[in-house]
Motif scaffolding. Sequence first.
Motif, mmCIF file in Angstrom:
data_model
loop_
_atom_site.group_PDB
_atom_site.id
_atom_site.type_symbol
_atom_site.label_atom_id
_atom_site.label_comp_id
_atom_site.label_asym_id
_atom_site.label_seq_id
_atom_site.Cartn_x
_atom_site.Cartn_y
_atom_site.Cartn_z
ATOM 1 N N LEU A 86 0.826 -1.201 0.050
ATOM 2 C CA LEU A 86 0.013 -0.093 0.027
ATOM 3 C C LEU A 86 0.932 1.324 0.031
ATOM 4 O O LEU A 86 0.422 2.256 -0.649
ATOM 5 N N ASP A 87 1.921 1.179 0.676
ATOM 6 C CA ASP A 87 2.965 2.362 0.604
ATOM 7 C C ASP A 87 3.674 2.425 -0.777
ATOM 8 O O ASP A 87 3.603 3.578 -1.497
ATOM 9 N N LEU A 88 3.771 1.485 -1.469
ATOM 10 C CA LEU A 88 4.460 1.422 -2.862
ATOM 11 C C LEU A 88 3.224 2.146 -3.702
ATOM 12 O O LEU A 88 3.469 2.891 -4.708
ATOM 13 N N LEU A 89 1.976 1.638 -3.734
ATOM 14 C CA LEU A 89 0.892 2.264 -4.474
ATOM 15 C C LEU A 89 0.880 3.775 -3.977
ATOM 16 O O LEU A 89 0.527 4.558 -5.074
ATOM 17 N N THR A 90 1.099 4.064 -2.928
ATOM 18 C CA THR A 90 0.806 5.784 -2.468
ATOM 19 C C THR A 90 1.823 6.247 -3.115
ATOM 20 O O THR A 90 1.956 7.324 -3.802
ATOM 21 N N ASP A 91 3.156 5.843 -3.298
ATOM 22 C CA ASP A 91 4.323 6.373 -3.726
ATOM 23 C C ASP A 91 4.012 6.546 -5.491
ATOM 24 O O ASP A 91 4.464 7.459 -5.886
#
Length: 288
Positions: free
Chosen positions: A182-187
């Motif tokens: 989810l952090d990756l998708l936010t980035d």
Amino acid sequence: MTASHTLSTENLTLGYGDRAVIEGLDLTLAAGRITVIVGANACGKSTLLRSMSRLLTPRTGRVVLDGREIHRTPAKELARTMGLLPQAPVTPEGITVLDLVGRGRHPHQRAFSRWTAKDDEAVAVALEATRTTELVDRSVDELSGGQRQRVWIAMALAQQTDLLLLDEPTTFLDISHQIEVLDLLTDLNRTRGTTIVMVLHDLNLAARYADRLVALASGALHAAGTPEEVMTEDTVQAVYGMESRVIEDPLSGKPLVLPIGRHHSKADGIGAGHRAEPPVNARKAADR
């Protein structure tokens, strides 16, 4: 920053056989934002994503991308703008991780065109982002469920689309890898402006990571808006038939849902590790 694309449904009705799953849905997704779709099982979340990605033809209504009906858009042309990670992707037998992730570049390949350094870079970036670089020579069949899920996400990232639809991307992942994805998708959203649309079951992760929430109930739109607007006790009751308390998440400031069950609350009076006494009638019956 990627170009903005508008994706919407107009009077959309979807179903399988004689059963309607979505009826008369009008919905516009926010360009350049993260939208999370939530709702109880069988409410139509996955069906909606399938239709938005042209995998399911509407019974009535239409899905529109940039003013153009997607079911009249050539598949390869659409795949250069929109990527989809389905709920249960089928892995080709014997395929390696590198080959599977490389398939994300197919929409960018022209007839008789050669693999380029740009393709290599896109695959390498996707592998690095999902921490699957060390798996490149492994057969996908040999991987754990969590590893396999990260590889599929890598393939979707290698596609480098402006719109990315993901159906339960955190399935099979432990909590640390859920946060990582989810952090990756936010980035991806913040650095490239990629519009992210995903289905999540975890309401608290949905509220924390979403810019916009869409709550479905019985095949219809129940609520849409910011997490603060949508994730209320009334919505949780209406959508899931569950009592809850919604408080502020002390880390993110977003809504935090606390389900109310029959046990393990202060009012219940029974803490963890304690057994409840059986009802009086049951004790009398046991003494006989």
